[in-house]
Design an enzyme around this catalytic site. Structure first.
Site, short mmCIF file in Angstrom:
data_model
loop_
_atom_site.label_atom_id
_atom_site.label_comp_id
_atom_site.label_asym_id
_atom_site.label_seq_id
_atom_site.Cartn_x
_atom_site.Cartn_y
_atom_site.Cartn_z
N TYR A 83 44.89 -62.59 -18.75
CA TYR A 83 46.02 -63.02 -17.91
C TYR A 83 45.53 -63.26 -16.48
CZ TYR A 83 50.26 -62.82 -15.12
OH TYR A 83 51.25 -63.10 -14.20
N TRP B 39 53.15 -54.40 -15.63
CA TRP B 39 53.08 -55.78 -16.08
C TRP B 39 52.43 -55.85 -17.46
CZ3 TRP B 39 55.63 -59.90 -15.62
CH2 TRP B 39 55.12 -61.13 -16.03
N GLU C 68 59.45 -61.58 -14.82
CA GLU C 68 59.33 -60.77 -13.60
C GLU C 68 60.53 -59.83 -13.46
OE1 GLU C 68 56.80 -60.33 -11.66
OE2 GLU C 68 55.55 -62.05 -12.16
#
Length: 191
Positions: free
Chosen positions: A25, A55, A47
């Site tokens: 990522y 995350w 988000e």
């Protein structure tokens, strides 16, 4: 969790090098300019779901989110009903938070309500001028005047779970700002 091989590349300090998913990522997606409205809607949604979580949790569930939310098709999500909320609350593959689920639906409706204004156009209008990459993670802000203005405008337009910190994380993730540290191997991407 499989351990990613040590490739000797210098990355930003927040990257968990033990996770291949997280490393990929960072290397291939984070900080790359995203201008496609559908991709940006997915990022706004993810988000919001990430708020208060790691995350990496969201990355691990990303494909489940895509399945559960019709590949983040704004038109489809805007038609979701209470039955869909109940279905999503029962889906162990995603983050089962009623407020975040309802925010995603509200955000789809708010995106449609933008009318002739494109979501990408709106979000990118808050991108600050390019600046040098930070020397260290400690130089990276959590909130900026631009992210505060973006959050305020999105809320004014009916979006939810889009505070200044979330807006700044979105700006970082979608290349509106380049917060890779100077020593990071990832080349600078220009918008």
């Amino acid at each position: 969790m499989s351990r990613a091989p040590d490739d000797g590349l210098v990355r930003c300090g927040w990257v968990d090098s033990a996770s291949e998913l997280y490393r990929d990522y960072h290397d291939q997606e984070w900080g790359r300019p995203v201008r496609d409205p559908a991709a940006l809607f997915e990022r706004v949604s993810l988000e919001a779901f990430q708020s208060g979580l790691s995350w990496l949790v969201i990355l691990r569930k990303r494909e489940n989110f895509r399945r559960a939310f019709a590949d983040f098709d704004v038109e489809a999500i805007a038609r979701y009903t209470d039955a869909d909320v109940a279905r999503l609350l029962g889906d162990a593959g995603i983050v089962r938070n009623r407020a975040k689920i309802e925010a995603t639906i509200a955000n789809a409706r708010a995106t449609i309500d933008l009318g002739s204004t494109d979501l990408a156009e709106l979000l990118w209008s808050f991108a600050p001028p390019p600046r040098p990459r930070p020397a260290a993670l400690s130089e990276i802000p959590a909130v900026t005047p631009e992210s505060t203005a973006m959050a305020r405008e999105l809320k004014r337009r009916g979006f939810r779970f889009v505070g200044p910190t979330t807006a700044y994380a979105l700006m970082q993730a979608t290349g509106m700002v380049d917060d890779h540290v100077q020593t990071c191997w990832v080349p600078s991407a220009t918008a």
